[in-house]
Write a protein that holds these residues in place. Sequence first.
Motif, PDB file in Angstrom:
ATOM      1  N   THR A 136      -1.902   5.047   9.141  1.00  0.00           N
ATOM      2  CA  THR A 136      -2.043   3.693   8.619  1.00  0.00           C
ATOM      3  C   THR A 136      -2.080   2.706   9.770  1.00  0.00           C
ATOM      4  N   ASP A 149      -6.168   4.758   6.873  1.00  0.00           N
ATOM      5  CA  ASP A 149      -6.178   3.471   6.188  1.00  0.00           C
ATOM      6  C   ASP A 149      -6.089   2.355   7.224  1.00  0.00           C
ATOM      7  N   THR A 171       4.394  -1.080   3.314  1.00  0.00           N
ATOM      8  CA  THR A 171       3.669   0.191   3.401  1.00  0.00           C
ATOM      9  C   THR A 171       4.643   1.330   3.122  1.00  0.00           C
ATOM     10  N   CYS A 178       1.883   5.555  11.943  1.00  0.00           N
ATOM     11  CA  CYS A 178       1.813   4.175  11.467  1.00  0.00           C
ATOM     12  C   CYS A 178       1.674   3.247  12.664  1.00  0.00           C
ATOM     13  N   ARG A 235       0.871  -1.178   0.000  1.00  0.00           N
ATOM     14  CA  ARG A 235       0.000   0.000   0.000  1.00  0.00           C
ATOM     15  C   ARG A 235       0.903   1.221   0.000  1.00  0.00           C
TER      16      ARG A 235
END
Lengths: 434, 250
Positions: free
Chosen positions: A261, A235, A251, A290, A223
Amino acid sequence: MTAGVRKALPAEESRTELRAGSMERFHRLGVPTARDESWRYTNLRSLDTGRFAETLGAPAGPVSARSWLDPEALLPTIVVVNGHLVAGAGLQWLPPEIESFKISRLKDLSHKESEDIECRFPAFSDAERHRFALLNSALSPDTLHVQVLGAAAAPLLIVHLTVGGRPEAAAHPRVLIEAAPGARATVIEHHIAEPEAAAAAAALCNSVTRITLAAGAAIDHYRLFSTAPDATHFDTLEVRQAGDSCCRQFTAALGGGLVRTTLEARLEAPGASLDSRALLVGHESRHVDCVALAVHAAPHTLSRQTARAIASGESRVIFNSTARVEAGARGAESQQSFRGLLMSPRAEIDSRPQLEIHADEVKCAHGATTGRLDPDMLFYLLSRGIDPATAQSLLVYAFLADVLGAVPLPEARRAIENALISQLPDSQLLRKFR
Amino acid sequence: MLTIADLSARVAGKAILNGLDLAIGAGEVHAIMGPNGSGKSTLAQVLAGRADYEVTGGTVSFDGRDLLAMPPEERARAGLFLGFQYPVEIPGVNNVYLLKAALNAKRKAAGEPEVDAYEFLALIKEKMKFMNMSEGFLTRGVNEGFSGGEKKRNEILQMLVLEPKLAILDETDSGLDIDALKVVSKGVNSLRDAKRAILLVTHYQRLLDYVVPDRVHVLSGGRIVKSGDKALALELERRGYDWLTESRVA
């Protein structure tokens, strides 16, 4: 705010229990605040929650959405605009006959069929972490369902684009990927920037991808976020793995204003392995958060989480990873490695590698370091006549090499490198010598 | 070529060089010897332009230019080369990229066109062969996973490719076995000519058996306390440094 969200539910769909249930839970939990543990570093107070009142519609005509990962348009590609599956460069939304894949959109299926599919992807239990996934469940206009049936030769590219961003609306793309026993494939999701001419308001996108891997399946999932500097992106990626399955997840946050994310993987049977790598690039005033969780729910499962972060300008990068070994998951192995590189005095990097171990006989290791460029390395390069800006970008590039080098697809690696280089200080030499 | 006058410098607030004078002419090889902590490596680092070494007095002229006014990369492009005592490992930066970037930076500064990719590779391979280096070196990161001897060989390889006017080799001989010492010496000797100068910073006399210096200097307390020809190195080998440092005190 939540009253506005409730209003957005289309009447005929609100009867779907799943949707209503998700909405109800989101309504109860509300938008995350700094008091929510996994949102400690990302303040959403300035987020206009009124934007969840409406879901962006499908574009009127064909949309040109080209990923720089595939400039020659060689890969089978599906274009998702505002969460709607639309015709991209071709006339059909679905390219004809993609070998080893069976692809459908739930909108085309009967209510029963689509509900059956959704039920095969139950949400993970941790609602706090998956707040926005609930909202996606409630509001996504369509769902892309990708079945991997055999050994796919070519990667499948899914290009996501949010356009016509009205100030009161958001996009909620949703992708479900199901790998059959022994199936193998590469799926790339690329969230690209809206063409500038079309930008009416800053894009807000709340995407969800769920992947299930049956026994012995192997999925490489990428992604990439290279959205516009004012875009906000949430996300959520959830991965469930059966025995001896292997998921390599990559990622890359290379764009966007706020990128949050989440990766949560459950290793549910012996032999399941997860190798997740993240490349988090903070540039200008970007905020990258993240979150990654690997849950070892069975004995002899393996997880590796590697992240490299670099922050310049006034950017901020957060990496929050956890390996959880549940009771009975003896023989589990996990590794977490995080390195952060600060390129400016106003940038900030936070990392929190965590271990939660509820079993015996496990092997878990974690390490996290953050610092500036090594002055000895810098001086070495200068002493060879390299100018300071190039020396700096060479070292940054070298710092990221661990993660970049692990990107298994050479074309993707090259494209990511190119995108990355454009965000580093003076890199002419680099381009030339790569 | 190089004229150092009354040079003083400090590191982390501590004075290390205290009024050092030294002149090296084109075509000459000089050796600087001295006990640990006498300032040998500091001198090498100061000449290469390391920022955390603070020059507190004196002048250095290199090829008619004010060396101390130049940033490190300009010094390199002007033809000064430092062979490091402890070459740093830079994983992820390829050896060949670095060499090519370094050579092109120098050529650009001299108004020359960039080196042709094929010619460059041929040049590197020739020099590697001369230095007994394996081809695996080409694909590796700078000094990545190299043994001490390989790192020193790599320094000499870089020197041979860059062809500096003045090479300062900081304890390039330390940690080398006799075979590696011979290879490194061969590399250094191959660069000796009437237009170049070499400054060897060393602890031991044995390098000077292979690279015979024109002048030998003893550094102590941040100054040159004695200079002589090759015989001085042999005398130091026999008598150590105490007689020099003591006589200075007396």
